[in-house]
Scaffold this motif. Sequence first.
Motif, mmCIF file in Angstrom:
data_model
loop_
_atom_site.group_PDB
_atom_site.id
_atom_site.type_symbol
_atom_site.label_atom_id
_atom_site.label_comp_id
_atom_site.label_asym_id
_atom_site.label_seq_id
_atom_site.Cartn_x
_atom_site.Cartn_y
_atom_site.Cartn_z
ATOM 1 N N ALA A 93 50.106 39.211 43.037
ATOM 2 C CA ALA A 93 49.658 38.750 44.356
ATOM 3 C C ALA A 93 48.818 39.824 45.043
ATOM 4 N N LYS A 94 49.240 41.088 44.947
ATOM 5 C CA LYS A 94 48.476 42.163 45.572
ATOM 6 C C LYS A 94 47.168 42.418 44.828
ATOM 7 N N ALA A 95 47.158 42.179 43.532
ATOM 8 C CA ALA A 95 45.912 42.300 42.772
ATOM 9 C C ALA A 95 44.907 41.240 43.233
ATOM 10 N N LYS A 96 45.377 40.028 43.510
ATOM 11 C CA LYS A 96 44.486 38.968 44.000
ATOM 12 C C LYS A 96 43.905 39.329 45.364
ATOM 13 N N VAL A 97 44.726 39.942 46.230
ATOM 14 C CA VAL A 97 44.243 40.391 47.535
ATOM 15 C C VAL A 97 43.166 41.455 47.351
ATOM 16 N N LEU A 98 43.393 42.378 46.413
ATOM 17 C CA LEU A 98 42.416 43.430 46.157
ATOM 18 C C LEU A 98 41.094 42.843 45.669
ATOM 19 N N VAL A 99 41.146 41.843 44.801
ATOM 20 C CA VAL A 99 39.920 41.181 44.333
ATOM 21 C C VAL A 99 39.154 40.612 45.525
ATOM 22 N N THR A 100 39.851 39.959 46.437
ATOM 23 C CA THR A 100 39.216 39.384 47.624
ATOM 24 C C THR A 100 38.543 40.471 48.460
ATOM 25 N N ARG A 101 39.225 41.585 48.640
ATOM 26 C CA ARG A 101 38.673 42.681 49.446
ATOM 27 C C ARG A 101 37.464 43.318 48.771
ATOM 28 N N LEU A 102 37.535 43.508 47.459
ATOM 29 C CA LEU A 102 36.405 44.100 46.740
ATOM 30 C C LEU A 102 35.193 43.176 46.757
#
Length: 196
Positions: A93-102
């Motif tokens: 879930a946190k990896a998906k958030v990071l993708v969105t931010r990047l």
Amino acid sequence: MKLLRTAALTTAALGLTLTSMSWATAAPVPKFLAAAEMPAALTPWTAGPATSGLPADFCTGTTAPQGSSKHRLYATELDTNGRQTITVAASEAKAKVLVTRLRAAIESCFDRMKQENPNVDGEALYYGELPVEGGAHVYGIDSFDPVGGSNDVALYSVGRDGRTVTVVAWGQLGDLDDASLNGFQQATRTAVTKLY
């Protein structure tokens, strides 16, 4: 191919934080691209060592957490360079958030360039998503500074496999017509596939 629209996403807007996680707890350890897996160039690629932390990159900056990231630099003899960053998040879930931010950081990059230097001209493009593992998104940025006389092109991708996120960047002098988009897309597929 679509023109980018500025995306203003912040950590506060997402309501989530990215917890750092040591690479030592990531098993198996993610793998970086080999020099020969970068897009074809006029001279051979060389690759530096995998280094802890984030590379210097105007577009992505410190969007990913330093403590759970590693990067590798690539170069040729003719002003072509590349970077790969791998970040291991605490959860998928946190990896998906990071993708969105990047993605938001890359999508707003050209606008930020123009804010710093209003003379800069060019365009930013979104080339779409590649169907590999958790997906990978590809972008292009073409910038020209008529005052300084520099004409630069960059390609970026953001991909994910489980809780691990990778950013691949490629740049050289020239414009988007000079960029090896097919080669970069293949390098992105390889980068995401090689994570695990």
